[in-house]
Design a protein around this motif. Structure first.
Motif, short mmCIF file in Angstrom:
data_model
loop_
_atom_site.label_atom_id
_atom_site.label_comp_id
_atom_site.label_asym_id
_atom_site.label_seq_id
_atom_site.Cartn_x
_atom_site.Cartn_y
_atom_site.Cartn_z
N LEU A 172 0.88 -1.19 -0.15
CA LEU A 172 0.12 0.06 -0.18
C LEU A 172 1.02 1.27 0.09
O LEU A 172 1.94 1.25 0.84
N LEU A 221 -9.20 4.25 0.74
CA LEU A 221 -9.93 3.13 0.66
C LEU A 221 -11.59 3.91 0.73
O LEU A 221 -11.79 4.54 1.82
N THR A 257 -17.82 1.68 5.54
CA THR A 257 -17.38 2.64 6.11
C THR A 257 -18.08 4.03 5.75
O THR A 257 -18.50 4.09 4.38
N ILE A 265 -11.37 5.91 4.16
CA ILE A 265 -10.32 5.70 4.95
C ILE A 265 -9.00 5.98 4.22
O ILE A 265 -8.67 5.77 3.26
N TYR A 266 -8.01 6.65 5.13
CA TYR A 266 -6.78 7.15 4.75
C TYR A 266 -5.70 6.48 5.38
O TYR A 266 -5.63 6.33 6.66
N ARG A 298 -1.86 4.22 5.03
CA ARG A 298 -1.55 2.65 4.79
C ARG A 298 -1.79 1.82 6.06
O ARG A 298 -2.34 1.00 6.00
N ASN A 348 -4.03 2.63 8.39
CA ASN A 348 -5.52 2.31 8.69
C ASN A 348 -6.16 1.44 7.79
O ASN A 348 -7.06 0.57 8.08
N VAL A 349 -5.87 1.61 6.28
CA VAL A 349 -6.30 0.82 5.44
C VAL A 349 -5.90 -0.62 5.67
O VAL A 349 -6.54 -1.69 5.45
N VAL A 388 -8.50 -3.92 6.20
CA VAL A 388 -8.70 -4.98 5.11
C VAL A 388 -8.14 -6.38 5.72
O VAL A 388 -8.78 -7.24 5.78
N ASN A 434 -5.36 3.10 -4.43
CA ASN A 434 -6.75 3.28 -4.10
C ASN A 434 -7.51 1.96 -3.92
O ASN A 434 -7.12 1.15 -4.79
#
Length: 301
Positions: A195, A201, A220, A224-225, A227, A229-230, A234, A284
């Motif tokens: 990422l 995301l 959500t 979501i911003y 790497r 957090n995403v 995931v 993205n």
């Protein structure tokens, strides 16, 4: 000499492509194409010198009018809005003849939401369907210089994001498979390494909520911003899905022109994951779980 119906069929897939890429909605695009056909049957087609231009103008104007009326509803929508995904094939089995069917990627359709309805129409017709400025001027009843100005303004609004129109399919598919493997078999570090630092995301679920081990999961409400957090979202959610949803399986399918990850439960579409990358890392991620928007991916439909 072709009948009016036969003449219309020559351009039906082009008309659907324009409407779908403008709106991001399958059935609405189909309805607009059908309305264009009704308009076509009510005119003296012998007097129309350029049927293609006539039909494209009808469809484009109908799309612009629809966007003006629906944008308020999109803005009032709670959570993220994503376009309706579509298999990389024509919407029916009819012979496309002259024109081919074309759908933009999910990410590019999200990107075009930055533009006004007219900017979007001119951008699509010029950059995707290769219309020249004089054709645009005639379609929109403006001058060629006006068409150039509108296109320039559209590109200014898109900024650096316009580079996302250039996709290396081989690199895209490789990164997609790496992402799927990291999310299902790898570690958090494996996933995060794929990422970009500023990854975004976006997920749409409509009113759908999923019960997982007593926990209620929904899409959500906002993008979501980042790497970490995403990656955490995931990795955690993927693990729960595989652990607690019987019969969940994944496959790579071509959606909107690009390989994407479609999950099914009992052959019914459950989620669709589409990505964008710079050729090295994912920039993205778009996740669609809204059953109303996945129904066109139902193999029995």
């Amino acid at each position: 000499m072709n009948t009016p119906a036969e003449s219309f069929l020559e351009y039906r897939n082009l008309l659907f492509s324009i409407a779908y890429n403008m709106l991001g909605q399958v059935e609405t695009a189909q309805d607009i194409v059908q309305d264009a056909f009704l308009s076509w049957t009510q005119v003296d087609t012998i007097e129309i010198r350029h049927p293609k231009a006539f039909l494209v103008k009808i469809v484009t104007n109908k799309c612009i009018n629809y966007l003006h009326s629906s944008r308020v509803n999109r803005e009032k929508c709670i959570g993220v809005w994503l376009p309706e995904p579509l298999h990389d094939r024509a919407p029916d089995n009819a012979d496309s003849r002259i024109e081919t069917y074309h759908a933009l990627s999910i990410g590019l359709m999200v990107l075009l939401e930055k533009l006004t309805a007219r900017e979007r129409a001119i951008f699509l017709l010029k950059e995707i369907f290769a219309y020249d400025y004089y054709e645009l001027a005639e379609l929109f009843e403006i001058t060629a210089d006006n068409a150039r100005q509108i296109l320039r303004r559209a590109k200014d609004h898109l900024g650096q994001d316009s580079r996302r129109f250039e996709v290396d399919l081989r690199a895209h598919e490789k990164i997609l498979h790496n992402f799927l493997r990291a999310a299902t078999e790898g570690t958090m570090e494996d996933l995060i390494g794929l990422l970009k630092e500023d990854i975004v995301l976006m997920a749409e679920g409509g009113s759908r909520a999923i019960e997982i081990n007593g926990q209620r999961l929904t899409a959500t409400a906002r993008p979501i911003y980042g790497r970490k957090n995403v990656g955490n979202l995931v990795y955690t959610v993927t693990g729960k899905f595989f652990r607690y949803i019987p019969g969940l399986h994944w496959e790579v399918v071509v959606i909107n022109g690009l390989p994407s990850i479609l999950s099914r439960v009992d052959d019914m579409p459950f989620s669709l994951v589409s990505i964008e990358s710079d050729g090295h890392q994912i920039s993205n991620i778009y996740i669609q779980t809204n059953p109303d928007k996945l129904r066109h991916l139902n193999p029995n439909k």
